[in-house]
Scaffold this motif. Structure first.
Motif, mmCIF file in Angstrom:
data_model
loop_
_atom_site.group_PDB
_atom_site.id
_atom_site.type_symbol
_atom_site.label_atom_id
_atom_site.label_comp_id
_atom_site.label_asym_id
_atom_site.label_seq_id
_atom_site.Cartn_x
_atom_site.Cartn_y
_atom_site.Cartn_z
ATOM 1 N N LYS A 1 -14.986 -1.164 16.480
ATOM 2 C CA LYS A 1 -15.239 0.232 16.343
ATOM 3 C C LYS A 1 -16.605 0.284 17.172
ATOM 4 O O LYS A 1 -17.503 -0.431 16.439
ATOM 5 N N ASN B 1 -20.382 1.642 16.847
ATOM 6 C CA ASN B 1 -21.096 2.361 15.754
ATOM 7 C C ASN B 1 -21.337 3.730 15.899
ATOM 8 O O ASN B 1 -21.193 4.201 17.060
ATOM 9 N N LYS B 2 -21.958 4.433 14.820
ATOM 10 C CA LYS B 2 -22.030 5.964 15.013
ATOM 11 C C LYS B 2 -22.989 6.166 16.141
ATOM 12 O O LYS B 2 -22.960 7.636 16.652
ATOM 13 N N ASP B 3 -23.916 5.512 16.606
ATOM 14 C CA ASP B 3 -24.532 5.626 17.700
ATOM 15 C C ASP B 3 -24.309 5.484 19.041
ATOM 16 O O ASP B 3 -24.922 5.573 19.902
ATOM 17 N N THR C 1 -23.072 2.499 20.371
ATOM 18 C CA THR C 1 -23.299 1.151 20.716
ATOM 19 C C THR C 1 -22.521 -0.044 20.068
ATOM 20 O O THR C 1 -21.963 0.448 18.871
ATOM 21 N N PHE C 2 -21.877 -1.047 20.607
ATOM 22 C CA PHE C 2 -21.089 -2.177 20.185
ATOM 23 C C PHE C 2 -21.980 -3.207 20.680
ATOM 24 O O PHE C 2 -21.980 -3.641 21.761
ATOM 25 N N LYS C 3 -22.490 -4.329 19.652
ATOM 26 C CA LYS C 3 -23.188 -5.437 20.042
ATOM 27 C C LYS C 3 -22.464 -6.640 20.063
ATOM 28 O O LYS C 3 -21.686 -6.993 19.242
ATOM 29 N N ASP D 1 -21.668 -6.945 16.360
ATOM 30 C CA ASP D 1 -20.251 -6.654 15.822
ATOM 31 C C ASP D 1 -19.187 -7.425 16.192
ATOM 32 O O ASP D 1 -18.185 -7.333 15.829
ATOM 33 N N ALA E 1 -16.316 5.740 18.478
ATOM 34 C CA ALA E 1 -17.316 6.191 17.248
ATOM 35 C C ALA E 1 -16.634 7.542 16.631
ATOM 36 O O ALA E 1 -16.849 7.803 15.626
ATOM 37 N N GLU F 1 -25.316 -5.256 24.757
ATOM 38 C CA GLU F 1 -25.048 -4.036 24.049
ATOM 39 C C GLU F 1 -24.244 -3.002 24.878
ATOM 40 O O GLU F 1 -24.991 -2.422 26.046
#
Length: 340
Positions: A24, A26-28, A30-32, A65, A152, A299
């Motif tokens: 999933k 992230n709240k901002d 982004t997914f790393k 992530d 998110a 990212e």
């Protein structure tokens, strides 16, 4: 009391299992992803220990992530022990730190005492953190699958990752030479999966991950502005263009493709039709090459085609901007690839 403690421990183990549906943003937004490639573990020599130390350092610094390994986790043809020994060591840093991981087959992973199915079964037995799938039986290869990353803001998928098996060398009885190519059944699988996902969830952005670079990578370096190194005398693209790039350009969902295989290449660049082609950074100290070992960090931003990416090297240097390489007019040629 002992029974209570045991029950609590069991419940903790059950609840800590990772599921592919847990991916999933992230709240901002982004997914790393940390991309390791060409680990080339052997019989657990000194170089393999250095590779583990590098992997652990990168994971501790980046806290991704998801970890993706684009092939050649082990050097199957060199092993004197069972493949399970090397494979376990190759994924140990990831499992020990508790990160979910996905991977695709390289051209050497099946060359030990375990074939494709054996490697898949063993990896699945090690941890619930592995997200690899064999893929449909009627599709060529053994690691053709997709994963989705949820938005998110909801539980709807917002990004799709396609994983493809690029096979190994062409069969000896073939009239061709060099590396094999992505087959028509794989291209069709991707195309139909993309259409199905769009019908269910609407158009979403995507990425594609495989081991051997497709022919467009060679054209990218010589014909388009790129960033990074291309120091291999031959980056190993197949002589047959299987058409996966054209299919992705037609569908319009995949905006970035990632590969490994050529240890002296780490370049990236935006190709025709706006798809960025990226090499990872060779990770394994038991593999050839004079480039400092490292990893590519990616990212992904929800709903956007553009990504942020950088390299983290073995000495903990972070490379935010790679060296620019201009097109080479005298070498911008189109090899006569044979259509399937």
């Amino acid at each position: 009391m002992k029974y209570l403690i045991f029950t609590v421990l069991v419940l903790l183990c059950v609840t800590s299992a990772f599921n592919k549906d847990d991916l999933k943003f992230n709240k901002d937004g982004t997914f790393k992803v940390v991309q390791f490639t060409d680990l080339h573990f052997t019989d657990y020599c000194h170089n393999d220990t250095k590779t583990q130390e590098l992997m652990t350092m990168v994971l501790n610094e980046e806290k991704p992530d998801l970890v993706i390994i684009t092939g050649d986790l082990i050097s199957g043809w060199l092993l004197k022990q069972s493949s399970v020994v090397s494979w376990k060591q190759a994924v140990k840093p990831i499992i020990d730190l508790g990160y979910p991981y996905a991977w695709v087959f390289g051209n050497h992973d099946h060359q030990g005492d375990l074939d494709y199915k054996g490697v898949l079964a063993y990896d699945k037995s090690l941890s619930d953190l592995t997200l690899v799938e064999e893929g449909p039986e009627d599709v060529a290869g053994h690691s053709n699958y997709h994963l989705t990353i949820k938005s998110a803001k909801s539980n709807e998928p917002a990004h799709v990752m396609y994983f493809l098996d690029t096979h190994a060398k062409v069969p000896k009885h073939s009239h061709m030479q060099g590396m094999d190519f992505i087959k028509p059944s794989q291209v069709n699988w991707y195309y139909e999966t993309s259409k199905q996902l769009e019908s269910q969830h609407g158009k979403m952005q995507g990425s594609m991950w495989f081991h051997i670079p497709i022919p467009e990578y060679e054209k990218q370096w010589f014909c388009r502005k790129s960033y990074g190194h291309m120091d291999d005398w031959d980056i190993g693209v197949p002589f047959v263009n299987g058409g996966i790039y054209g299919a992705a350009a037609d569908r319009g969902d995949v905006s970035n493709m990632f590969c490994g295989h050529a240890h002296m290449c780490d370049f990236r660049g935006v190709h025709y039709d706006g798809i960025q082609l990226l090499f990872g950074r060779s990770t394994g100290f038991s593999g050839y090459g004079t480039l400092q070992k490292g990893a590519r960090v990616v990212e992904i931003h929800e709903g956007e085609r553009n990504i942020k990416t950088w390299l983290r090297l073995a000495d903990n240097t972070v490379v935010l901007r790679q060296t620019e390489h201009e097109p080479e007019a005298g070498r911008c040629y189109f090899r006569p690839y044979k259509p399937w």
